[in-house]
Design a protein around this motif. Structure first.
Motif, PDB file in Angstrom:
ATOM      1  N   THR A  92      -5.182  -3.716  14.234  1.00 25.94           N
ATOM      2  CA  THR A  92      -3.414  -3.309  13.297  1.00 25.94           C
ATOM      3  C   THR A  92      -3.224  -2.131  13.225  1.00 25.94           C
ATOM      4  O   THR A  92      -1.668  -2.004  12.674  1.00 25.94           O
ATOM      5  CB  THR A  92      -5.260  -2.982  11.483  1.00 25.94           C
ATOM      6  OG1 THR A  92      -5.200  -4.708  11.373  1.00 25.94           O
ATOM      7  CG2 THR A  92      -3.908  -3.219  10.563  1.00 25.94           C
ATOM      8  N   GLU A  96       0.724  -1.444  13.846  1.00 26.95           N
ATOM      9  CA  GLU A  96       1.633  -0.577  13.352  1.00 26.95           C
ATOM     10  C   GLU A  96       1.858   0.307  13.410  1.00 26.95           C
ATOM     11  O   GLU A  96       2.993   0.602  13.754  1.00 26.95           O
ATOM     12  CB  GLU A  96       0.410   0.218  11.570  1.00 26.95           C
ATOM     13  CG  GLU A  96      -0.371  -1.022  11.082  1.00 26.95           C
ATOM     14  CD  GLU A  96       0.190  -1.431  10.069  1.00 26.95           C
ATOM     15  OE1 GLU A  96       1.970  -1.392  10.106  1.00 26.95           O
ATOM     16  OE2 GLU A  96       0.614  -1.879   8.958  1.00 26.95           O
ATOM     17  N   ARG A 205      -0.597   4.315   9.578  1.00 24.25           N
ATOM     18  CA  ARG A 205      -1.033   4.316   8.042  1.00 24.25           C
ATOM     19  C   ARG A 205      -2.902   5.248   9.059  1.00 24.25           C
ATOM     20  O   ARG A 205      -4.125   5.019   8.430  1.00 24.25           O
ATOM     21  CB  ARG A 205      -2.211   2.602   7.507  1.00 24.25           C
ATOM     22  CG  ARG A 205      -0.587   2.170   7.491  1.00 24.25           C
ATOM     23  CD  ARG A 205       0.135   2.588   6.256  1.00 24.25           C
ATOM     24  NE  ARG A 205       0.185   3.173   5.023  1.00 24.25           N
ATOM     25  CZ  ARG A 205      -0.249   2.527   4.026  1.00 24.25           C
ATOM     26  NH1 ARG A 205       0.204   0.973   4.209  1.00 24.25           N
ATOM     27  NH2 ARG A 205      -0.888   2.489   3.100  1.00 24.25           N
ATOM     28  N   GLN A 208      -6.159   6.299   6.265  1.00 25.04           N
ATOM     29  CA  GLN A 208      -6.567   4.998   5.997  1.00 25.04           C
ATOM     30  C   GLN A 208      -7.336   4.589   6.993  1.00 25.04           C
ATOM     31  O   GLN A 208      -8.597   4.278   6.829  1.00 25.04           O
ATOM     32  CB  GLN A 208      -5.991   4.062   5.292  1.00 25.04           C
ATOM     33  CG  GLN A 208      -5.234   3.757   3.770  1.00 25.04           C
ATOM     34  CD  GLN A 208      -5.197   2.783   3.111  1.00 25.04           C
ATOM     35  OE1 GLN A 208      -5.503   2.026   2.916  1.00 25.04           O
ATOM     36  NE2 GLN A 208      -3.875   3.250   2.510  1.00 25.04           N
ATOM     37  N   TYR A 209      -7.046   4.591   8.244  1.00 26.10           N
ATOM     38  CA  TYR A 209      -7.742   4.314   9.936  1.00 26.10           C
ATOM     39  C   TYR A 209      -8.199   5.518  10.148  1.00 26.10           C
ATOM     40  O   TYR A 209      -9.385   5.095  11.154  1.00 26.10           O
ATOM     41  CB  TYR A 209      -6.843   3.469  10.581  1.00 26.10           C
ATOM     42  CG  TYR A 209      -6.169   2.135   9.742  1.00 26.10           C
ATOM     43  CD1 TYR A 209      -6.588   1.033   8.615  1.00 26.10           C
ATOM     44  CD2 TYR A 209      -4.895   1.749  10.095  1.00 26.10           C
ATOM     45  CE1 TYR A 209      -6.901   0.183   8.442  1.00 26.10           C
ATOM     46  CE2 TYR A 209      -4.143   0.739   9.132  1.00 26.10           C
ATOM     47  CZ  TYR A 209      -5.356   0.050   8.749  1.00 26.10           C
ATOM     48  OH  TYR A 209      -4.645  -1.332   7.542  1.00 26.10           O
ATOM     49  N   HIS A 327      -5.439  -8.562  -2.858  1.00 30.79           N
ATOM     50  CA  HIS A 327      -4.477  -8.279  -1.887  1.00 30.79           C
ATOM     51  C   HIS A 327      -3.967  -9.412  -1.514  1.00 30.79           C
ATOM     52  O   HIS A 327      -2.631  -8.979  -1.018  1.00 30.79           O
ATOM     53  CB  HIS A 327      -5.615  -7.893  -0.887  1.00 30.79           C
ATOM     54  CG  HIS A 327      -6.327  -6.677  -1.182  1.00 30.79           C
ATOM     55  ND1 HIS A 327      -5.009  -5.285  -0.359  1.00 30.79           N
ATOM     56  CD2 HIS A 327      -7.401  -5.822  -1.312  1.00 30.79           C
ATOM     57  CE1 HIS A 327      -6.040  -4.511  -0.765  1.00 30.79           C
ATOM     58  NE2 HIS A 327      -7.715  -4.842  -1.285  1.00 30.79           N
ATOM     59  N   PRO A 339       3.909  -4.696   3.496  1.00 36.82           N
ATOM     60  CA  PRO A 339       2.636  -4.228   3.846  1.00 36.82           C
ATOM     61  C   PRO A 339       1.632  -5.077   3.765  1.00 36.82           C
ATOM     62  O   PRO A 339       1.035  -5.373   3.024  1.00 36.82           O
ATOM     63  CB  PRO A 339       2.070  -3.207   3.420  1.00 36.82           C
ATOM     64  CG  PRO A 339       2.658  -3.421   1.734  1.00 36.82           C
ATOM     65  CD  PRO A 339       3.970  -4.170   2.201  1.00 36.82           C
ATOM     66  N   GLU A 341       0.073  -6.539   6.396  1.00 39.64           N
ATOM     67  CA  GLU A 341      -1.334  -6.553   7.797  1.00 39.64           C
ATOM     68  C   GLU A 341      -1.982  -5.980   6.812  1.00 39.64           C
ATOM     69  O   GLU A 341      -3.452  -6.086   7.222  1.00 39.64           O
ATOM     70  CB  GLU A 341      -0.282  -5.994   9.022  1.00 39.64           C
ATOM     71  CG  GLU A 341       0.025  -7.202   9.874  1.00 39.64           C
ATOM     72  CD  GLU A 341       1.768  -7.016   9.845  1.00 39.64           C
ATOM     73  OE1 GLU A 341       2.044  -7.674  10.081  1.00 39.64           O
ATOM     74  OE2 GLU A 341       2.049  -6.644   8.611  1.00 39.64           O
ATOM     75  N   TRP A 342      -2.127  -4.619   6.390  1.00 41.53           N
ATOM     76  CA  TRP A 342      -2.415  -3.651   5.520  1.00 41.53           C
ATOM     77  C   TRP A 342      -3.367  -4.563   5.015  1.00 41.53           C
ATOM     78  O   TRP A 342      -5.009  -4.501   4.472  1.00 41.53           O
ATOM     79  CB  TRP A 342      -1.551  -2.255   4.904  1.00 41.53           C
ATOM     80  CG  TRP A 342      -3.295  -1.844   4.400  1.00 41.53           C
ATOM     81  CD1 TRP A 342      -3.674  -0.576   4.640  1.00 41.53           C
ATOM     82  CD2 TRP A 342      -2.843  -1.961   2.678  1.00 41.53           C
ATOM     83  NE1 TRP A 342      -4.316   0.208   3.739  1.00 41.53           N
ATOM     84  CE2 TRP A 342      -3.616  -0.800   2.715  1.00 41.53           C
ATOM     85  CE3 TRP A 342      -2.232  -2.591   1.786  1.00 41.53           C
ATOM     86  CZ2 TRP A 342      -4.063  -0.257   1.088  1.00 41.53           C
ATOM     87  CZ3 TRP A 342      -2.516  -2.450   0.490  1.00 41.53           C
ATOM     88  CH2 TRP A 342      -3.062  -1.403   0.547  1.00 41.53           C
ATOM     89  N   ASN A 343      -2.664  -5.770   4.063  1.00 40.51           N
ATOM     90  CA  ASN A 343      -3.290  -6.277   2.799  1.00 40.51           C
ATOM     91  C   ASN A 343      -4.447  -6.923   3.472  1.00 40.51           C
ATOM     92  O   ASN A 343      -5.259  -7.132   2.492  1.00 40.51           O
ATOM     93  CB  ASN A 343      -2.323  -6.736   2.411  1.00 40.51           C
ATOM     94  CG  ASN A 343      -1.945  -5.667   0.999  1.00 40.51           C
ATOM     95  OD1 ASN A 343      -2.103  -5.522  -0.061  1.00 40.51           O
ATOM     96  ND2 ASN A 343      -0.202  -5.169   1.044  1.00 40.51           N
TER      97      ASN A 343
END
Length: 592
Positions: A92, A96, A205, A208-209, A327, A339, A341-343
């Motif tokens: 991911t 991104e 992102r 978060q990652y 999500h 967003p 892919e993130w969810n």
């Protein structure tokens, strides 16, 4: 509901453009309340295919076929394996940072071409935005160099290499993990990329990652496997709880109705229920309040805490199901930053961490092997959310965990007749969105202009939009009707290749970078920009900037005045307080 053709406002585009601006905003905001952007369902289908094939299919295939966990279809053998969790995060991250995750495609104003990202960031001489150029050595300037391109490509390669690597056995845990060294290298490269260009860190992102990369790099040398799982739980819980706390504000009710209205598969009855009384009153209804503050804020605060501390299997499973649905709900609304892919990844992470590593089986916060480290870790995770809510001018709303809160730094760009075309002098792979629609997609110019003004209506449905348009009316005077107005979030996408709704990516730093390259004349390019509301204040601070002259006015408005007004400001501009004005900078109205 058309699949290949869009829903369009019931007005002739040429006649529409002769109306006064606030009348246009009212018409388009009313249209949005029932149809959203009006995007053809074919476009949403493209996003769904991208999710299924590239994100889920590609990620699962890569993760499973390079790990000793069984094949992609043998879900029971790999869903709870930590190496799969790590590799899906890496995949991911790659998507991104490549530019085919969030803010991709026409829903993010990438019409033609549909990919920003790599087409900007692997190209020398495009604009870069260092976060602290005066404080961090070797980061000054705003021009992307060959070194920046190589650093960016190396970071992409490090994500992909680690995701495709084999695992190493974790001593005593009986599980495989990605080699800690291969997790440390991407973490370092991502930070270096971010110091040279904050856009890259945020696009990945990283807020978060990056913590997941860090705890992965420390697992083995410093952390036990149990520590790794507990730390990963704390990371995702902080994201949820931080977002929930940030939504405890007067802005958030205004976010839900236009978001639901843009959901392509939501019945029209559901969309209308989120407004008090269409078409005359577009303020949020009681249904919208319930969706925002009960199913949204309260659930996002309480359920994650249940997940973190529950040792009851049934309650844990119910909480897991609730967050997965949360999500999936966001995904099906196709929010403008898309967003998706993130969810989906967070839905999987919820299942992996809390059902696959149940707190009652020894993966609770009290099972952390070094209790003294836990407060330090939590404090590190809380630093930017706390600072960002108190001083939003210092921290992007992404590290502040205010992604969906409605409390956003925002801006509107205003161009004198003909001046917008000057932006096409910039080094970038895409032209202005209006040109993408006309030249790339064959839109009639009037239809393209009406399409771009849909984004202004969307902004007007949020609290800060009413303040931005009020300041523009005050500053431009009679010229308010003659300038071309653009939503800055969309314009920013065409200039730097990415935007997630963060006004810090198109503040005075970007305007100055554009001006150095284009050289607008005074009055040609005017920006009204507003900062997020600090958690302890009732006001938002704005500035007016003429690209040729710099900032010419600063002031504030009361949030309460904005949230109670209709999107089209029928009572005129909301009250503003000018705190400073440059005396030698005439307004366009005076100049005329």
């Amino acid at each position: 509901m058309p699949f290949l053709t869009p829903d369009v406002p019931p007005v002739d585009p040429a006649e529409f453009l002769t109306r006064r601006r606030q009348e246009r905003i009212r018409l388009l905001a009313t249209f949005w309340s029932e149809y959203g952007f009006g995007t053809p369902k074919m476009v949403h289908t493209i996003y769904i295919v991208k999710l299924l094939v590239l994100s889920i299919g590609g990620g699962v295939a890569l993760a499973t076929l390079t790990s000793d966990v069984g094949g992609p279809l043998d879900v029971a053998s790999w869903w709870d394996q930590p190496i799969i969790y790590q590799k899906l995060v890496l995949w991911t991250l790659f998507l991104e940072l490549f530019g085919i995750g969030g803010t991709w495609g026409p829903l993010a104003a990438h019409f033609k071409p549909m990919t920003g990202g790599i087409s900007y960031w692997a190209r020398p001489d495009t604009i870069r935005l260092p976060p602290w150029p005066a404080k961090v050595p070797f980061t000054r300037g705003d021009n992307r160099s060959p070194f920046d391109v190589l650093l960016y490509l190396a970071t992409l390669a490090s994500f992909l290499y680690a995701a495709a690597s084999g695992g190493v056995r974790m001593d005593g845990a009986g599980v495989d993990l990605v080699d800690p060294v291969l997790m440390a290298i991407p973490a370092v490269l991502l930070v270096l990329c971010g110091l040279r260009d904050k856009v890259l860190f945020l696009a990945a992102r990283g807020e978060q990652y990056l913590p997941i990369l860090v705890i992965s790099a420390l697992t083995g040398p410093v952390l036990t496997f149990t520590d790794f799982i507990v730390a990963a739980k704390l990371i995702i819980v902080l994201v949820w709880v931080g977002a929930a706390i940030s939504k405890m504000n007067p802005h958030f009710e205004n976010v839900v109705p236009p978001m639901v209205s843009n959901a392509p598969f939501a019945p029209k009855l559901v969309k209308r229920a989120h407004y008090r009384s269409l078409p005359d009153d577009l303020l949020p209804s009681r249904t919208a309040w319930f969706m925002a503050h009960v199913l949204g804020t309260t659930a996002e605060l309480v359920v994650p805490l249940v997940l973190l501390f529950s040792t009851d299997w049934t309650i844990t499973l119910l909480a897991v199901g609730a967050m997965v649905l949360f999500h999936l709900f966001i995904t099906q609304t196709f929010p403008l930053a898309v967003p998706l892919e993130w969810n989906l990844l967070f839905a999987y992470i919820t299942v992996f961490l809390f059902a696959g590593h149940f707190a009652g089986d020894g993966y609770g916060v009290t099972d952390f092997s070094a209790p003294w480290m836990l407060p330090a870790f939590v404090a590190a995770l809380l630093f930017f959310p706390v600072l960002g809510n108190l001083r939003p001018d210092l921290v992007s709303f992404l590290p502040s965990m205010r992604q969906y809160a409605g409390n956003w730094a925002s801006a509107t760009w205003a161009f004198a007749p003909g001046a917008e075309a000057k932006l096409n002098q910039l080094t970038r792979p895409a032209k202005n969105q209006i040109d993408q629609l006309v030249e790339g997609m064959g839109y009639d110019p009037d239809v393209a202009e009406m399409t771009m003004q849909m984004t202004l209506a969307w902004r007007s449905m949020h609290s800060q939009g009413r303040g931005l348009f009020s300041v523009l009316q005050n500053h431009l005077g009679a010229d308010y009707e003659t300038y071309s107005l653009r939503e800055a979030e969309f314009c920013c996408n065409s200039v730097i290749g990415w935007n997630f709704g963060d006004g810090h990516l198109h503040d005075d730093q970007l305007i100055e970078a554009i001006q150095r390259r284009v050289g607008f004349e005074p009055g040609e390019f005017v920006v009204v920009w507003v900062e997020s509301q600090p958690i302890h204040k009732r006001t938002q601070e704005y500035f007016v900037m003429d690209a040729a002259l710099g900032i010419v006015e600063r002031g504030t408005w009361l949030v309460a005045d904005c949230v109670k007004e209709q999107p089209w400001l029928p009572n005129g501009p909301v009250p503003t307080t000018v705190t400073w004005r440059r005396s030698d900078a005439p307004t366009p109205a005076v100049r005329a």
